[in-house]
Design a protein around this motif. Structure first.
Motif, mmCIF file in Angstrom:
data_model
loop_
_atom_site.group_PDB
_atom_site.id
_atom_site.type_symbol
_atom_site.label_atom_id
_atom_site.label_comp_id
_atom_site.label_asym_id
_atom_site.label_seq_id
_atom_site.Cartn_x
_atom_site.Cartn_y
_atom_site.Cartn_z
ATOM 1 N N ALA A 88 18.451 -50.471 10.855
ATOM 2 C CA ALA A 88 17.037 -50.080 10.835
ATOM 3 C C ALA A 88 16.880 -48.568 10.974
ATOM 4 N N LEU A 89 17.682 -47.957 11.851
ATOM 5 C CA LEU A 89 17.618 -46.506 12.016
ATOM 6 C C LEU A 89 18.012 -45.793 10.729
ATOM 7 N N ALA A 90 19.121 -46.232 10.115
ATOM 8 C CA ALA A 90 19.610 -45.575 8.902
ATOM 9 C C ALA A 90 18.599 -45.682 7.766
ATOM 10 N N ALA A 91 18.070 -46.878 7.544
ATOM 11 C CA ALA A 91 17.089 -47.065 6.482
ATOM 12 C C ALA A 91 15.796 -46.329 6.801
ATOM 13 N N GLY A 92 15.409 -46.323 8.071
ATOM 14 C CA GLY A 92 14.180 -45.643 8.464
ATOM 15 C C GLY A 92 14.218 -44.153 8.208
ATOM 16 N N PHE A 93 15.337 -43.502 8.551
ATOM 17 C CA PHE A 93 15.457 -42.068 8.295
ATOM 18 C C PHE A 93 15.413 -41.774 6.792
ATOM 19 N N ALA A 94 16.064 -42.621 5.995
ATOM 20 C CA ALA A 94 16.060 -42.419 4.548
ATOM 21 C C ALA A 94 14.647 -42.552 3.987
ATOM 22 N N LEU A 95 13.897 -43.527 4.467
ATOM 23 C CA LEU A 95 12.529 -43.721 3.982
ATOM 24 C C LEU A 95 11.612 -42.586 4.433
ATOM 25 N N LEU A 96 11.836 -42.048 5.630
ATOM 26 C CA LEU A 96 11.065 -40.882 6.061
ATOM 27 C C LEU A 96 11.357 -39.680 5.165
ATOM 28 N N LEU A 135 23.326 -39.555 12.746
ATOM 29 C CA LEU A 135 23.710 -40.960 12.652
ATOM 30 C C LEU A 135 24.998 -41.122 11.850
ATOM 31 N N ALA A 136 25.123 -40.354 10.760
ATOM 32 C CA ALA A 136 26.343 -40.430 9.949
ATOM 33 C C ALA A 136 27.564 -40.003 10.757
ATOM 34 N N LEU A 137 27.419 -38.962 11.588
ATOM 35 C CA LEU A 137 28.524 -38.551 12.451
ATOM 36 C C LEU A 137 28.868 -39.653 13.451
ATOM 37 N N ALA A 138 27.837 -40.318 13.979
ATOM 38 C CA ALA A 138 28.083 -41.411 14.925
ATOM 39 C C ALA A 138 28.815 -42.568 14.253
ATOM 40 N N PHE A 139 28.485 -42.858 12.993
ATOM 41 C CA PHE A 139 29.139 -43.950 12.281
ATOM 42 C C PHE A 139 30.657 -43.751 12.230
ATOM 43 N N ILE A 140 31.108 -42.502 12.131
ATOM 44 C CA ILE A 140 32.545 -42.235 12.015
ATOM 45 C C ILE A 140 33.290 -42.795 13.212
ATOM 46 N N GLY A 141 32.707 -42.654 14.403
ATOM 47 C CA GLY A 141 33.334 -43.218 15.591
ATOM 48 C C GLY A 141 33.029 -44.685 15.802
ATOM 49 N N LEU A 142 31.812 -45.110 15.465
ATOM 50 C CA LEU A 142 31.399 -46.491 15.708
ATOM 51 C C LEU A 142 32.103 -47.482 14.799
ATOM 52 N N ARG A 143 32.517 -47.061 13.627
ATOM 53 C CA ARG A 143 33.084 -47.992 12.650
ATOM 54 C C ARG A 143 34.608 -47.985 12.647
ATOM 55 N N THR A 144 35.240 -47.339 13.634
ATOM 56 C CA THR A 144 36.701 -47.250 13.675
ATOM 57 C C THR A 144 37.236 -47.802 14.995
ATOM 58 N N LEU A 165 22.776 -47.559 1.237
ATOM 59 C CA LEU A 165 24.015 -47.153 1.900
ATOM 60 C C LEU A 165 23.903 -47.295 3.415
ATOM 61 N N GLY A 166 22.732 -46.965 3.958
ATOM 62 C CA GLY A 166 22.528 -47.083 5.396
ATOM 63 C C GLY A 166 22.549 -48.523 5.867
#
Length: 389
Positions: free
Chosen positions: A274-282, A314-323, A378-379
């Motif tokens: 929701a955060l990723a899609a929300g930022f893209a829509l904003l 958020l993209a920087l956070a994904f690097i750690g959250l998805r590994t 993508l988000g």
């Protein structure tokens, strides 16, 4: 024993934040002056935009070698050399001739690439329990410094000329280098796993890794394309150069705002779709508003900065959250930065070329809006509660 054994943590953090202040404003600060530079040398929009593209290309080329430099000379010395390269790049870029503009921009980008790549390694080594908080301060510092740089460029250019305005940016890496000097007493390297992980190839076969990478890369394309040409877009809509430069600064400052609230949210949420899609829509809403109601540019510019800045953090956070591991994190970080910087480098020159071809900024805004829609998809993929296999 780390560098914290020699210096009070306050001075280490101060040095880190001063280095962070150099990593964006030193080259995006040139955005408000692209019109003046283009007129001085008879450049088209795509040629002038190359001044923003060159540092991004340097990011793509130099970043994979930053860990090797740190292993050869030490982490602290490598970051100091990065600052020296930035100082040289700013000086060369403002020397006057067209070739100096391009050479200086490339040199500046090489220095930023090393600093951008190695600072997270230093934070992980010296402050392993405070990475989220310091990463937030890091992002806020980048936004505030770039905002200040953008805001002062046009007044300085009017009071003196655009060369001296560009030269004034040398203050950022010079201040950082002076505060960094005491850390040169240490000669330490990044963690071996982090260094080795950069050359890994396993993440390149992962669909989730590509979703994270492209979310970062598309967001970066949109950000740097708009950051390069926002003053020109605003002046074409009737804003004065001073107003356009000020609004460029507002956008940069707004990129830091999400850092005040996003880090705690990301830690608490297992699913960030929701955060990723929300930022893209904003981001899409802000670009639509900028086209449809340019008189309200202050609102749209601030909203764009907030949206793109939030997606970046958020993209920087994904690097750690998805590994799963530090080594896998380093692999994904290397992939994300390489592809992301390459896409970023395409933004200013592609959007400038599109403007030259059609004589209007409307198609450029439409392209960036379409990319925001792509970011939604993508988000939704990158934001899932999953990790790489």
């Amino acid at each position: 024993m780390t560098s914290r054994s020699f210096l009070h943590p306050f001075w280490v953090v101060a040095g880190v934040l001063l280095v962070a202040s150099t990593l964006r404003g030193t080259f995006t600060g040139a955005g408000p002056l692209l019109g003046d530079i283009g007129q001085a040398f008879g450049l088209g929009a795509s040629q002038a935009g190359f001044l923003i593209t060159l540092p991004l290309l340097a990011f793509f080329v130099v970043s994979p070698f930053a860990a090797r430099l740190a292993r050869a000379v030490g982490l602290e010395r490598a970051i100091f050399l990065a600052l020296v390269a930035m100082i040289a790049g700013v000086a060369i870029r403002s020397a006057g001739p067209l070739w100096a503009l391009y050479l200086g921009s490339m040199t500046l980008g090489a220095g930023i690439a090393v600093g951008n790549t190695l600072l997270p390694s230093l934070l992980k080594r010296d402050f392993p329990d405070q990475i989220t908080r310091l990463t937030t301060l890091y992002a806020i510092t980048m936004g505030v410094a770039s905002a200040g740089a953008s805001a002062v460029m046009v007044p300085l250019a009017q009071a003196f000329d655009w060369r001296l305005a560009l030269a004034a940016l040398i203050a950022l890496p010079t201040a950082a280098a002076l505060v960094w000097v005491p850390q040169l007493r240490r000669r330490s390297t990044p963690a071996s796993k982090a260094a080795a992980g950069v050359s890994g190839v396993s993440v390149w076969r992962s669909g989730l890794a590509w979703q994270v990478t492209l979310f970062f890369g598309v967001n970066s394309f949109v950000y740097y394309a708009v950051a390069a040409w926002l003053p020109s877009i605003l002046t074409s809509a009737g804003a004065s150069p001073e107003t356009a430069g000020g609004l460029h600064g507002v956008m940069q400052l707004a990129t830091a705002a999400p850092g005040l609230v996003l880090a705690p949210l990301v830690r608490r949420m297992k699913d960030q779709r929701a955060l990723a899609a929300g930022f893209a829509l904003l981001g899409l809403a802000s670009l639509t508003g900028l086209y449809a109601a340019p008189a309200l540019a202050m609102i749209w510019v601030a909203l764009f900065g907030f949206a793109i800045g939030g997606a970046f953090i958020l993209a920087l956070a994904f690097i750690g959250l998805r590994t799963h591991s530090a080594e896998q994190t380093a692999q994904l970080s290397g992939m994300t930065q390489s592809v992301g910087y390459l896409l970023s480098a395409c933004g200013p020159i592609a959007i400038g070329a599109l403007h030259d071809a059609v004589g209007s900024w409307a198609p450029a805004l439409a392209v960036c809006g379409a990319l925001c829609i792509l970011m939604v998809g993508l988000g939704l993929g990158a934001g899932r509660d999953r990790q790489l296999a």
